[in-house]
Design a protein around this motif. Structure first.
Motif, short mmCIF file in Angstrom:
data_model
loop_
_atom_site.label_atom_id
_atom_site.label_comp_id
_atom_site.label_asym_id
_atom_site.label_seq_id
_atom_site.Cartn_x
_atom_site.Cartn_y
_atom_site.Cartn_z
N PRO A 251 -69.97 -3.30 19.58
CA PRO A 251 -69.56 -4.14 20.71
C PRO A 251 -69.86 -5.60 20.44
CG PRO A 251 -71.61 -2.99 21.20
CD PRO A 251 -71.11 -2.42 19.91
N ALA A 252 -68.97 -6.46 20.86
CA ALA A 252 -69.17 -7.90 20.68
C ALA A 252 -70.32 -8.37 21.55
CB ALA A 252 -67.90 -8.66 21.04
N PRO A 253 -71.16 -9.23 21.03
CA PRO A 253 -72.30 -9.73 21.84
C PRO A 253 -71.78 -10.59 23.00
CG PRO A 253 -72.10 -10.97 19.80
CD PRO A 253 -71.13 -9.82 19.69
N THR A 254 -72.51 -10.58 24.08
CA THR A 254 -72.08 -11.34 25.24
C THR A 254 -72.26 -12.84 25.02
OG1 THR A 254 -74.28 -11.03 26.18
CG2 THR A 254 -72.57 -9.45 26.81
N ARG A 255 -73.29 -13.22 24.26
CA ARG A 255 -73.43 -14.63 23.94
C ARG A 255 -74.09 -14.77 22.56
NH1 ARG A 255 -78.49 -16.82 24.64
NH2 ARG A 255 -80.08 -15.46 25.57
N ARG A 256 -73.85 -15.87 21.94
CA ARG A 256 -74.37 -16.10 20.61
C ARG A 256 -75.79 -16.63 20.69
NH1 ARG A 256 -70.53 -19.81 17.55
NH2 ARG A 256 -69.30 -17.90 17.61
N PRO A 257 -76.70 -16.13 19.82
CA PRO A 257 -78.06 -16.67 19.81
C PRO A 257 -78.05 -18.15 19.43
CG PRO A 257 -77.93 -14.61 18.59
CD PRO A 257 -76.54 -15.02 18.89
N PRO A 258 -79.09 -18.87 19.77
CA PRO A 258 -79.15 -20.30 19.44
C PRO A 258 -79.01 -20.52 17.93
CG PRO A 258 -80.92 -19.68 20.94
CD PRO A 258 -80.27 -18.42 20.51
N ASN A 259 -78.26 -21.56 17.55
CA ASN A 259 -78.08 -21.99 16.16
C ASN A 259 -77.37 -20.95 15.29
OD1 ASN A 259 -79.54 -24.38 16.71
ND2 ASN A 259 -81.48 -23.26 16.40
N ALA A 260 -76.72 -19.95 15.90
CA ALA A 260 -76.03 -18.92 15.11
C ALA A 260 -74.58 -19.34 14.91
CB ALA A 260 -76.11 -17.58 15.82
N ASP A 261 -74.37 -20.28 14.02
CA ASP A 261 -73.04 -20.80 13.74
C ASP A 261 -72.46 -20.03 12.55
OD1 ASP A 261 -70.75 -22.15 13.20
OD2 ASP A 261 -71.69 -24.12 12.89
N PRO A 262 -71.36 -19.27 12.74
CA PRO A 262 -70.82 -18.48 11.63
C PRO A 262 -70.44 -19.32 10.41
CG PRO A 262 -69.82 -17.84 13.71
CD PRO A 262 -70.61 -19.07 13.98
N THR A 263 -70.15 -20.61 10.61
CA THR A 263 -69.77 -21.43 9.46
C THR A 263 -70.92 -21.65 8.50
OG1 THR A 263 -70.28 -23.50 10.63
CG2 THR A 263 -68.03 -22.64 10.84
N ILE A 264 -72.13 -21.27 8.89
CA ILE A 264 -73.26 -21.41 7.98
C ILE A 264 -73.06 -20.55 6.74
CG2 ILE A 264 -74.68 -19.55 8.98
CD1 ILE A 264 -77.11 -21.35 8.57
N VAL A 265 -72.35 -19.43 6.89
CA VAL A 265 -72.08 -18.56 5.74
C VAL A 265 -71.09 -19.25 4.80
CG1 VAL A 265 -71.31 -16.28 5.01
CG2 VAL A 265 -72.51 -16.56 7.19
N LEU A 266 -70.07 -19.90 5.37
CA LEU A 266 -69.12 -20.64 4.55
C LEU A 266 -69.80 -21.77 3.79
CD1 LEU A 266 -66.11 -20.88 7.04
CD2 LEU A 266 -66.45 -19.23 5.18
N LYS A 267 -70.76 -22.42 4.45
CA LYS A 267 -71.50 -23.49 3.79
C LYS A 267 -72.34 -22.94 2.64
CE LYS A 267 -71.72 -26.27 8.01
NZ LYS A 267 -72.58 -26.75 9.13
N LEU B 157 -78.62 -14.31 8.39
CA LEU B 157 -79.00 -12.92 8.58
C LEU B 157 -79.99 -12.76 9.73
CD1 LEU B 157 -79.35 -11.87 4.84
CD2 LEU B 157 -77.60 -11.13 6.45
N GLU B 158 -80.75 -13.80 10.01
CA GLU B 158 -81.72 -13.72 11.11
C GLU B 158 -81.05 -13.93 12.46
OE1 GLU B 158 -85.79 -16.00 12.66
OE2 GLU B 158 -84.86 -16.56 10.75
N LEU B 159 -80.04 -14.77 12.52
CA LEU B 159 -79.51 -15.19 13.81
C LEU B 159 -78.14 -14.61 14.17
CD1 LEU B 159 -80.50 -18.97 13.74
CD2 LEU B 159 -81.71 -17.07 14.82
N LEU B 160 -77.32 -14.28 13.15
CA LEU B 160 -75.96 -13.83 13.47
C LEU B 160 -75.96 -12.39 13.96
CD1 LEU B 160 -73.78 -15.26 10.55
CD2 LEU B 160 -73.85 -16.03 12.92
N PRO B 161 -75.10 -12.07 14.93
CA PRO B 161 -74.93 -10.68 15.36
C PRO B 161 -74.11 -9.90 14.32
CG PRO B 161 -73.35 -12.04 16.48
CD PRO B 161 -74.20 -12.99 15.67
N GLU B 162 -74.00 -8.61 14.55
CA GLU B 162 -73.16 -7.80 13.69
C GLU B 162 -71.74 -8.34 13.72
OE1 GLU B 162 -74.21 -5.52 11.77
OE2 GLU B 162 -76.23 -5.16 12.53
N SER B 163 -71.22 -8.72 12.54
CA SER B 163 -69.92 -9.37 12.48
C SER B 163 -69.51 -9.48 11.02
CB SER B 163 -69.99 -10.77 13.10
OG SER B 163 -70.90 -11.58 12.34
N PRO B 164 -68.23 -9.81 10.75
CA PRO B 164 -67.82 -10.06 9.37
C PRO B 164 -68.63 -11.17 8.71
CG PRO B 164 -65.90 -9.72 10.74
CD PRO B 164 -67.07 -9.78 11.68
#
Length: 753
Positions: free
Chosen positions: A84-100, A121-128
């Motif tokens: 299930p998609a998380p209802t809100r993103r944790p603080p500072n969990a920007d998916p673009t950090i992986v691209l960086k 890995l610490e902040l992102l939810p289960e996602s691609p």
């Protein structure tokens, strides 16, 4: 280190729970995305300047295709459980950090990249994005090496064992133990000496199974050896889980090499029947018939771990290219003229939503060549690297992203690297490092062209015959179509493989530049201990992370070691016959060896580190063979030419073995090429009838129209001087009417005009 550059370029995690489904291995959306990307892809030079996340559009009705699955299987491959998609993103969990982090890897800033991955890995939810972060961290830290412990931690016998057939091969590798293994090759006269030349064993021996009244079949022996081995691999779990699976067609000539990779890397083997013609394009339903049983077996064997890819080795005749049914139908109905040809190997090992679980590599060639590919992957390691960097000439940021400057910097601390780039890259310099024989253990090459030619610089192009051969090597090739038909020796990949390449990564079609992973990241992940095939594949976030057009010929688990494997002297294999200078001399003196046996042993000894066989002796024996080709087998002639090449460093002889697939025709061709000097001698001496007999053989075997024209005209002129012009012309016309080869037909037509 040789540096020949004049100026540098400008500055979702997998859940542990999997379920089975009958839906197959790839949704229509996944393939539709590949189709859309193929239609919309910019030409090289215009793609985005940085890594882009994968698009995830809904397929348009015009592009929608049926799911890639079998019509009605009761079970299918594993599918990721939906989170299930998380209802809100944790603080500072920007998916673009992986691209960086991915971008930092391309700049060789590994410490900084790992720091960003830890944050992701610490902040992102289960996602691609989180799945990509976990995969990349595993690859940069070499975590997969723990699954390769049966290969990496085993001692290596300081010996090469040569056998003559598949049955002896199975029995020889069956003697491997959990603590010790050693190279076993089928002696073919060319690839086996190349392996010995690179491996440099202390001993080379011949071995054969004890004779029996009713020898078993190779298939029966494969079955007998496979079952207890699979039982043993099933006991390995956790971080020691087997690194992949080997898919063997038990009736195909690739079967023994597949068994070797299963035993050598501690991975289970399964049987699956292949096809008769791998060159025939198939559709998604045909591919699913292969993928479903493979992934089902991998699920049962618990090979699929969280956030790690594993390997699938194809050791059989399996289809090579896929053309989606929707594309074929649209072209048939006149709705579209566009095509899309994908690599079957890049569609296998994926689940329903297109997520990759495994990386595929395939063995190729006759049994002795496939065995060579397996043994080289298990036992050889590069120490020298040649980098051919034609993109260093091109302007624009995208080309510089695929130039080899950063990859060269990554490799340089560990390997002796020669970088041909900028002002140092031209045809003469390339030839100096690659002709008449390759002198490097690994070749990285970027270029443009097709399956028979490659761009060097300006108006300079190379052709198939310029691809370096004559050394055991791994090839990484960023070039369109280079691996389109790797079983054909006239293609770039085909020549490389026939000439000694045991691992080849390239494109089976036009991939666009971004179809390839950027080379600096590939180098960094491979140096960390990730299999080179894994390192070369795009991560899930990349827009080319969907099924595409690149293929691995060879072992998908081929891995760069940090240090050589320890070698030991004794092996538990009895009744071996040593191949030594003294043993051969004694056999000759006592009349216990015929010319064929002498030739086989000389070919091996010439490649061995303790060689004392002189070039004169090798050449004399080879000439004896070529003097009586009718009494010799094709393999003997090939050995003879290989020895003559060593003796005379003849580029013509060096390249001769790669123009024909049939070894019997190859032998005839080599004899004809060798006899050409005799042809010239006979004309000079006025023996025109003898010259005609030699010329008749040359017309059948030599594959060089220009050379044949020269020889025909020379003989015709000599016949004219002897007042036999009418006789000569009549003979030439009869040869023309006899439906000769295309090379001879062209030469005869030119001469008779």
């Amino acid at each position: 280190m040789v540096l020949l550059r004049t100026d540098p370029p400008p500055e979702h995690p997998m859940p542990t729970r999997v379920i089975l489904t009958a839906a197959g291995f790839l949704l229509a959306a996944g393939l539709a995305i590949a189709i859309a990307l193929n239609n919309a892809s910019p030409k090289p030079g215009t793609p985005p300047q940085s890594i882009q996340p994968a698009a995830n559009p809904s397929p348009s009705p015009a592009l929608a295709t049926p799911p890639l699955h079998a019509a009605a299987p009761n079970v299918g491959p594993p599918v990721l459980a939906q989170q299930p998609a998380p209802t809100r993103r944790p603080p500072n969990a920007d998916p673009t950090i992986v691209l960086k982090a991915m971008e930092l890897v391309e700049q060789n800033q590994i410490v900084e990249a790992l720091q960003k991955l830890d944050i992701a890995l610490e902040l992102l939810p289960e996602s691609p994005s989180r799945h990509t972060a976990a995969l990349l961290k595993h690859q940069l830290t070499g975590a997969f090496m723990k699954r390769q412990s049966p290969w990496h931690d085993r001692d290596v016998g300081n010996v090469v064992v040569l056998v003559d057939n598949e049955l002896d091969f199975v029995h020889a590798v069956e003697a491997w133990t959990d603590d010790l293994f050693w190279p076993v090759l089928i002696d073919d006269g060319y690839l086996a000496p190349l392996f010995i030349q690179s491996f440099q064993p202390k001993h080379v021996v011949r071995w054969s199974s004890p004779p029996t009244d009713q020898p078993p079949t190779v298939r029966d022996e494969l079955t007998r050896v496979r079952q207890p081995h699979n039982n043993k691999t099933a006991q390995r779990t956790g971080e020691a889980t087997p690194p992949g699976i080997v898919v063997i067609d038990p009736d195909a000539h690739l079967r023994c090499a597949g068994l070797a990779l299963a035993l050598g890397r501690g991975q289970p083997a399964m049987f699956l029947t292949g096809v008769q013609n791998i060159a025939k394009r198939v559709n998604e339903h045909d591919v699913s018939a292969i993928n479903v049983p493979i992934l089902t077996n991998m699920t049962k064997l618990r090979l699929l771990l969280k956030d790690q890819w594993c390997g699938i080795t194809l050791a059989g005749q399996f289809p090579y290219q896929l053309e989606p049914e929707a594309i074929v139908q649209a072209r048939r109905e006149g709705r579209s003229k566009k095509g899309l040809v994908l690599a079957v190997d890049d569609t296998l090992g994926r689940i329903q939503d297109g997520t990759r679980l495994a990386v595929v590599g395939r063995l190729l060639g006759p049994s002795h060549q496939a065995v060579y590919q397996a043994m080289a992957s298990l036992f050889l390691q590069p120490s020298t690297v040649l980098m051919f960097d034609s993109y260093s000439f091109k302007s624009g940021n995208i080309w510089q992203q695929y130039a080899f400057y950063n990859a060269h910097q990554a490799f340089e601390p560990r390997y002796d690297v020669t970088l041909l780039a900028k002002g140092a890259l031209h045809a003469t310099e390339f030839s100096r490092f690659t002709q008449p024989q390759l002198r490097h253990d690994m070749v990285w090459m970027n270029s443009a062209g097709g399956n028979r030619k490659f761009w060097i610089h300006g108006k300079q192009h190379g052709a198939t015959e310029d691809i370096p051969i004559g050394r055991a090597a791994a090839f990484y090739v960023v070039h369109s179509f280079s691996a389109e038909k790797p079983w054909e020796v006239w293609t770039i990949a085909g020549r490389a493989l026939a000439g000694g390449a045991y691992w080849y990564y390239g494109s089976s079609d036009e991939p666009q530049l971004t179809g390839f992973a950027r080379p600096a990241g590939v180098a960094q992940k491979a140096l960390a201990g990730t299999p080179l095939a894994f390192a070369a594949r795009h991560l899930p976030l990349h827009q080319r992370g969907r099924p595409w057009k690149l293929a691995v010929i060879g072992d998908p688990l081929f891995t760069l070691r940090r240090a050589p494997a320890p070698r030991v002297e004794a092996i538990p294999l009895h009744d071996t016959i040593p191949i030594t200078n003294d043993f051969l001399a004694t056999a000759i003196a006592e009349g216990q060896a015929d010319l064929r046996t002498i030739l086989k042993d000389i070919a091996i000894l010439r490649a061995s580190p303790n060689n004392k066989i002189t070039l004169a002796m090798a050449a004399a024996t080879a000439n004896s063979i070529l003097g009586e080709p009718d009494k010799m087998r094709a393999d003997d002639v090939i050995r003879a030419v290989w020895l003559l090449h060593q003796a005379h460093r003849s580029e013509r002889l060096a390249t001769a073995p790669y123009h024909m697939t049939s070894r019997h025709k190859l032998a005839e061709q080599l004899v004809a090429a060798h006899r050409r000097s005799d042809f010239e001698k006979q004309i000079d001496n006025g023996n025109l009838d003898t010259a005609r007999a030699i010329l008749s053989n040359m017309l059948y075997a030599i594959m060089d129209t220009n050379q044949l024209v020269t020889d025909l005209r020379r003989w015709l002129a000599a016949m004219s001087r002897a007042n036999r012009a009418d006789e000569a012309l009549g003979w030439l016309r009869r040869r023309q009417d006899a439906k000769p080869s295309s090379f001879a037909a062209g030469a005869l037509k030119t001469v008779l005009q």
